[in-house]
Write an enzyme that holds these catalytic residues in place. Sequence first.
Site, PDB file in Angstrom:
ATOM      1  N   ASN A   1       1.123  -0.841   0.278  1.00 26.92           N
ATOM      2  CA  ASN A   1      -0.245  -0.083  -0.106  1.00 26.92           C
ATOM      3  C   ASN A   1       0.805   1.266  -0.294  1.00 26.92           C
ATOM      4  O   ASN A   1       1.419   1.070   0.858  1.00 26.92           O
ATOM      5  CB  ASN A   1      -0.784   0.016   0.975  1.00 26.92           C
ATOM      6  CG  ASN A   1      -1.338   1.709   1.107  1.00 26.92           C
ATOM      7  OD1 ASN A   1      -1.914   2.313   0.699  1.00 26.92           O
ATOM      8  ND2 ASN A   1      -1.834   1.286   2.675  1.00 26.92           N
ATOM      9  N   TRP A   2       0.737   2.235  -1.005  1.00 26.04           N
ATOM     10  CA  TRP A   2       1.683   2.879  -0.912  1.00 26.04           C
ATOM     11  C   TRP A   2       0.982   4.089  -0.684  1.00 26.04           C
ATOM     12  O   TRP A   2       2.060   5.417  -0.670  1.00 26.04           O
ATOM     13  CB  TRP A   2       2.365   3.502  -2.601  1.00 26.04           C
ATOM     14  CG  TRP A   2       2.924   1.871  -3.209  1.00 26.04           C
ATOM     15  CD1 TRP A   2       3.297   0.959  -3.324  1.00 26.04           C
ATOM     16  CD2 TRP A   2       3.419   2.352  -4.565  1.00 26.04           C
ATOM     17  NE1 TRP A   2       4.007   0.561  -3.786  1.00 26.04           N
ATOM     18  CE2 TRP A   2       4.094   0.635  -4.793  1.00 26.04           C
ATOM     19  CE3 TRP A   2       3.080   2.880  -5.685  1.00 26.04           C
ATOM     20  CZ2 TRP A   2       4.717   0.463  -6.008  1.00 26.04           C
ATOM     21  CZ3 TRP A   2       3.654   2.684  -7.466  1.00 26.04           C
ATOM     22  CH2 TRP A   2       4.089   1.365  -7.259  1.00 26.04           C
ATOM     23  N   LYS A   3      -0.068   4.122  -0.018  1.00 29.38           N
ATOM     24  CA  LYS A   3      -0.999   5.447   0.247  1.00 29.38           C
ATOM     25  C   LYS A   3      -0.464   7.005  -0.575  1.00 29.38           C
ATOM     26  O   LYS A   3      -0.685   6.262  -1.707  1.00 29.38           O
ATOM     27  CB  LYS A   3       0.164   5.693   1.596  1.00 29.38           C
ATOM     28  CG  LYS A   3      -0.302   4.695   2.277  1.00 29.38           C
ATOM     29  CD  LYS A   3      -0.314   4.643   4.194  1.00 29.38           C
ATOM     30  CE  LYS A   3       0.115   3.619   4.939  1.00 29.38           C
ATOM     31  NZ  LYS A   3       0.363   3.214   6.207  1.00 29.38           N
TER      32      LYS A   3
ATOM     33  N   HIS B   1      -9.610   1.552   4.195  1.00 29.57           N
ATOM     34  CA  HIS B   1      -7.767   1.492   4.910  1.00 29.57           C
ATOM     35  C   HIS B   1      -8.211   2.243   6.464  1.00 29.57           C
ATOM     36  O   HIS B   1      -9.335   3.500   6.241  1.00 29.57           O
ATOM     37  CB  HIS B   1      -6.609   1.744   3.773  1.00 29.57           C
ATOM     38  CG  HIS B   1      -5.673   2.325   5.126  1.00 29.57           C
ATOM     39  ND1 HIS B   1      -5.117   3.412   5.415  1.00 29.57           N
ATOM     40  CD2 HIS B   1      -4.863   1.277   4.678  1.00 29.57           C
ATOM     41  CE1 HIS B   1      -4.296   2.791   5.909  1.00 29.57           C
ATOM     42  NE2 HIS B   1      -3.906   1.319   5.867  1.00 29.57           N
TER      43      HIS B   1
ATOM     44  N   GLU C   1      -6.929   5.208   7.563  1.00 29.47           N
ATOM     45  CA  GLU C   1      -6.711   6.028   7.225  1.00 29.47           C
ATOM     46  C   GLU C   1      -7.939   6.753   7.079  1.00 29.47           C
ATOM     47  O   GLU C   1      -8.255   8.117   6.716  1.00 29.47           O
ATOM     48  CB  GLU C   1      -5.198   6.600   6.832  1.00 29.47           C
ATOM     49  CG  GLU C   1      -4.273   6.178   7.198  1.00 29.47           C
ATOM     50  CD  GLU C   1      -3.229   5.635   6.411  1.00 29.47           C
ATOM     51  OE1 GLU C   1      -2.855   5.891   5.440  1.00 29.47           O
ATOM     52  OE2 GLU C   1      -1.833   5.066   7.382  1.00 29.47           O
TER      53      GLU C   1
ATOM     54  N   GLU D   1      -5.535  -4.864  10.303  1.00 30.28           N
ATOM     55  CA  GLU D   1      -4.338  -3.631  10.444  1.00 30.28           C
ATOM     56  C   GLU D   1      -5.332  -3.471  11.946  1.00 30.28           C
ATOM     57  O   GLU D   1      -5.491  -1.852  11.862  1.00 30.28           O
ATOM     58  CB  GLU D   1      -4.230  -2.649   9.574  1.00 30.28           C
ATOM     59  CG  GLU D   1      -4.329  -3.693   8.171  1.00 30.28           C
ATOM     60  CD  GLU D   1      -3.889  -2.310   7.097  1.00 30.28           C
ATOM     61  OE1 GLU D   1      -2.810  -2.608   6.859  1.00 30.28           O
ATOM     62  OE2 GLU D   1      -4.473  -1.175   6.467  1.00 30.28           O
TER      63      GLU D   1
ATOM     64  N   GLY E   1       2.282   2.370  10.590  1.00 30.83           N
ATOM     65  CA  GLY E   1       3.308   3.367  11.078  1.00 30.83           C
ATOM     66  C   GLY E   1       3.997   4.248  12.195  1.00 30.83           C
ATOM     67  O   GLY E   1       4.794   4.523  12.029  1.00 30.83           O
TER      68      GLY E   1
ATOM     69  N   SER F   1       3.506  -2.437  10.221  1.00 31.26           N
ATOM     70  CA  SER F   1       4.785  -2.342  10.592  1.00 31.26           C
ATOM     71  C   SER F   1       5.218  -3.440  10.040  1.00 31.26           C
ATOM     72  O   SER F   1       5.816  -4.252  10.950  1.00 31.26           O
ATOM     73  CB  SER F   1       5.114  -1.976  12.100  1.00 31.26           C
ATOM     74  OG  SER F   1       4.483  -0.413  12.319  1.00 31.26           O
TER      75      SER F   1
ATOM     76  N   GLY G   1       2.623  -1.145   4.696  1.00 29.62           N
ATOM     77  CA  GLY G   1       2.713   0.425   3.915  1.00 29.62           C
ATOM     78  C   GLY G   1       4.330   0.557   3.517  1.00 29.62           C
ATOM     79  O   GLY G   1       4.990   0.684   2.688  1.00 29.62           O
ATOM     80  N   GLY G   2       4.530   1.435   4.832  1.00 28.54           N
ATOM     81  CA  GLY G   2       7.180   1.671   4.696  1.00 28.54           C
ATOM     82  C   GLY G   2       6.965   0.930   4.318  1.00 28.54           C
ATOM     83  O   GLY G   2       7.995   1.459   3.397  1.00 28.54           O
TER      84      GLY G   2
HETATM   85  P1  PGA Z   1       2.572   0.004   7.710  1.00 29.28           P
HETATM   86  O1  PGA Z   1       1.377   0.753   7.114  1.00 29.28           O
HETATM   87  O2  PGA Z   1       3.461  -0.835   7.024  1.00 29.28           O
HETATM   88  O3  PGA Z   1       3.576   2.017   7.390  1.00 29.28           O
HETATM   89  O4  PGA Z   1       2.478   0.337   9.350  1.00 29.28           O
HETATM   90  C1  PGA Z   1       0.324  -0.431   6.947  1.00 29.28           C
HETATM   91  C2  PGA Z   1      -0.673  -0.372   6.140  1.00 29.28           C
HETATM   92  O5  PGA Z   1      -1.362   1.317   6.550  1.00 29.28           O
HETATM   93  O6  PGA Z   1      -1.784  -0.362   5.116  1.00 29.28           O
END
Ligand code: PGA
Length: 233
Positions: A7-9, A92, A94, A158, A164, A194, A215-216
Amino acid sequence: MTLIAGNWKMFKGPVEAGTFCRALREADLPDDVDVVVCPPFVSLAESVQALAGTEIGVFAQNCHWENEGAFTGEVSAAMLQELGVYGTLVGHSERRQYFGETDETVGKRVRAALDAGLHVIACVGETEAEREAGETDDVLRRQLSVLEPDDNLVVAYEPVWAIGTGKTATPEIARAAHETIKAVLDVPVLYGGSVKPDNAAELMAHHAIDGALVGGASLDVDSFAAICRASRS
Ligand code: PGA
């Protein structure tokens, strides 16, 4: 089969996305892991083109429930399909935290995307306050109540406190949540929060954990490919 989705956000415009996808084509990826990237809308076309002819899928990060209409800033499943996009994330945390996404709108988006033939990764997860109040199972059940089993549906668990933050759920916490989810909805369940090359293997070791939403650590080709390799069954 294990599924690893990046997930590149709101990272990587078309130029960077194209460079990343061309490098991912050349990366050492295991055959027994399904690999997916989720670029921002503006980078989808470039990503689809750069990954053409590979098994790597391109997913959007959201999709509206109507085919078209006066919904400024939204994109429909039909539009995504026209681009050659394979699926979409929905719900998601967010989106829920910052953009007013509710269980009801998540349900509508998931239904529309599935009806249009897209694959869907629907995200659920509790906040730190909800976990501390002992509400995790209730929250997960409520979030899942808008979903129905479907061959093209995957759920991503999640925990919001692990996204994050560098705080990963312990394998025990992840397993317990995955078992709760699977008892409600019989679909594959990914873990997210994470995930890194050095914790992926331990998390993926349990049969209730069918992959990861990263994500990251998905923003760098080497780290993303390392997670894919660490997750092979
Ligand atoms: P993260 O994000 O791996 O940076 O914690 C996961 C996500 O939000 O899908």
